[in-house]
Design a protein around this motif. Structure first.
Motif, PDB file in Angstrom:
ATOM      1  N   ILE A   1      25.294  -2.965 -18.543  1.00  0.00           N
ATOM      2  CA  ILE A   1      24.583  -4.250 -18.575  1.00  0.00           C
ATOM      3  C   ILE A   1      25.162  -5.152 -19.657  1.00  0.00           C
ATOM      4  CG2 ILE A   1      22.377  -5.350 -19.073  1.00  0.00           C
ATOM      5  CD1 ILE A   1      21.005  -2.969 -17.733  1.00  0.00           C
ATOM      6  N   VAL A   2      25.428  -4.588 -20.842  1.00  0.00           N
ATOM      7  CA  VAL A   2      25.999  -5.381 -21.929  1.00  0.00           C
ATOM      8  C   VAL A   2      27.392  -5.872 -21.561  1.00  0.00           C
ATOM      9  CG1 VAL A   2      26.789  -5.306 -24.329  1.00  0.00           C
ATOM     10  CG2 VAL A   2      24.627  -4.213 -23.692  1.00  0.00           C
ATOM     11  N   THR A   3      28.218  -4.991 -20.970  1.00  0.00           N
ATOM     12  CA  THR A   3      29.566  -5.393 -20.564  1.00  0.00           C
ATOM     13  C   THR A   3      29.519  -6.512 -19.517  1.00  0.00           C
ATOM     14  OG1 THR A   3      30.398  -3.165 -21.017  1.00  0.00           O
ATOM     15  CG2 THR A   3      31.726  -4.579 -19.582  1.00  0.00           C
ATOM     16  N   SER A   4      28.616  -6.368 -18.553  1.00  0.00           N
ATOM     17  CA  SER A   4      28.484  -7.415 -17.519  1.00  0.00           C
ATOM     18  C   SER A   4      28.052  -8.733 -18.141  1.00  0.00           C
ATOM     19  CB  SER A   4      27.474  -6.980 -16.459  1.00  0.00           C
ATOM     20  OG  SER A   4      27.888  -5.789 -15.817  1.00  0.00           O
ATOM     21  N   ALA A   5      27.146  -8.673 -19.130  1.00  0.00           N
ATOM     22  CA  ALA A   5      26.695  -9.905 -19.779  1.00  0.00           C
ATOM     23  C   ALA A   5      27.836 -10.579 -20.532  1.00  0.00           C
ATOM     24  CB  ALA A   5      25.529  -9.591 -20.727  1.00  0.00           C
ATOM     25  N   VAL A   6      28.677  -9.773 -21.189  1.00  0.00           N
ATOM     26  CA  VAL A   6      29.799 -10.348 -21.923  1.00  0.00           C
ATOM     27  C   VAL A   6      30.770 -11.035 -20.966  1.00  0.00           C
ATOM     28  CG1 VAL A   6      31.813  -9.796 -23.328  1.00  0.00           C
ATOM     29  CG2 VAL A   6      29.609  -8.756 -23.854  1.00  0.00           C
TER      30      VAL A   6
END
Length: 384
Positions: free
Chosen positions: A57-62
């Motif tokens: 989720i964090v990678t997708s947000a970045v």
């Protein structure tokens, strides 16, 4: 609808040259920075190496933030270029189709042009009104095709008319000048497209180009003379409605065929004070609705002018354009140009004994459009 108004555009303030390298650096540096952030995060951040749901989720947000930044930057660059292109197109329009004065030698004038090519402000239609010592001379024309490709032909014809209208004492001479200018322009285009041939190839698409042209001359007494090469005759607007100015057969359009040795002009009667001429290109009459029905131009004009005195030319244009866009659903398939000239001159007293006939020798009140041979002595109108 594109409204053509008189006036001098403001000169843009010169921007400091020192800002241009900075803007170029920012335009190239910001996308590179966003890309560097994404690559650095993916390669060096431990969280990006994990496969659990939170890390994903964090990678997708970045990456979503990086992609959004790139899209916003590209959008701003495209909008800036679009504004510059529109400014250039507007300057080209003002140079090509110069804003007409609202009044010229007692005539109230309004004109508008609509390009069928999306995003273009100029097309294949042309018009001009010039006051000369021979009377007020008007040209309305339509170049084959529309959009950007027709601009060169419009420039050649209009440039020739603006000189010939003052130099030539007769309409025949003006028309021959336009024909020669068009022939030169098409020859230059053919040589540019096919340098090896050195001449206009009959099988070339350039050889199929043509321009419909309507020339009118309005004298100080309101007498209207015309030469028509394949163009629709204008409408005469009065308190009783709209009627064609003439029903005479036009000559062939300029381009494919040579002009005849003798070109008779058409005497169209008088434009009385309070009356108006409505000139248009065939994109108005040929406009169709979703069911294929043609635009009822004559009916719209009759409705727009069903009052006395006649409405202002600007009001007539607004009514016609509103009905046209409603008829076509806002998407006309051809360029449209409209020009309205209303005679606001004061009526001249009728000499004793001249009430029984008009200037062409017809009964009072009649306006036959008759064809006359080329005259050797047009009446010269000074003080225009």
């Amino acid at each position: 609808m594109i409204r053509i108004k008189a006036g001098v555009p403001r000169r843009p303030r010169p921007r400091p040259r020192a800002r241009r390298p900075l803007r170029r650096a920012l335009a190239l540096g910001l996308p590179s920075m966003w890309g560097a952030i994404a690559v650095t995060y993916k390669l060096t951040c431990p969280l990006a190496q994990q496969n659990d749901m939170g890390a994903r989720i964090v990678t997708s947000a970045v990456f979503f933030a990086v992609g959004t930044g790139l899209i916003v930057q590209v959008r701003r660059s495209l909008l800036r270029e679009l504004r510059q292109i529109r400014q250039i197109a507007g300057a080209a329009q003002n140079a090509l189709l110069r804003p007409l004065p609202p009044r010229l030698d007692g005539l109230n004038i309004a004109a508008a042009q609509l390009s069928a090519e999306r995003g273009a402000v100029v097309g294949g239609d042309l018009y001009e009104v010039i006051a000369t010592e021979h009377g007020v001379r008007v040209v309305m024309g339509d170049v084959r095709g529309h959009g950007i490709a027709a601009i060169g032909t419009v420039a050649a014809v209009l440039g020739s008319f603006r000189e010939a209208a003052h130099d030539e004492p007769h309409l025949e001479g003006v028309l021959r000048r336009l024909d020669r200018a068009l022939a030169r322009h098409l020859g230059e285009r053919a040589r540019a497209e096919h340098p090896a041939s050195g001449a206009l190839d009959p099988d070339s698409p350039v050889a199929e180009e043509f321009v419909t042209v309507l020339l009118l001359e309005i004298g100080r007494d309101g007498e209207v003379r015309g030469l028509n090469c394949g163009h629709p005759w204008p409408y005469r607007l009065s308190g009783t409605g709209a009627e064609p100015l003439s029903r005479a057969d036009p000559l062939p359009p300029l381009g494919p065929f040579p002009l005849p040795a003798a070109m008779p002009f058409v005497r169209c009667g008088q434009l009385l004070p309070g009356e108006a001429l409505f000139l248009y290109t065939d994109g108005a009459e040929d406009a169709r609705d979703a069911r294929g029905g043609f635009f009822p131009l004559a009916d719209v004009l009759a409705e727009a002018t069903a009052q006395r005195p006649l409405p202002a030319p600007q009001s007539v244009l607004g009514s016609v354009f509103t009905a046209l866009l409603r008829h076509t659903g806002g998407t006309p398939t051809d360029d449209v140009a409209l020009l309205v000239l209303r005679n606001d001159r004061r009526p001249t007293p009728t000499p004793p004994g001249a009430r029984g006939s008009d200037i062409s020798g017809s009964a009072a009140g009649a306006r036959p459009a008759t064809t006359h041979p080329h005259p050797t002595n047009y009446p010269q109108h000074n003080g225009v």
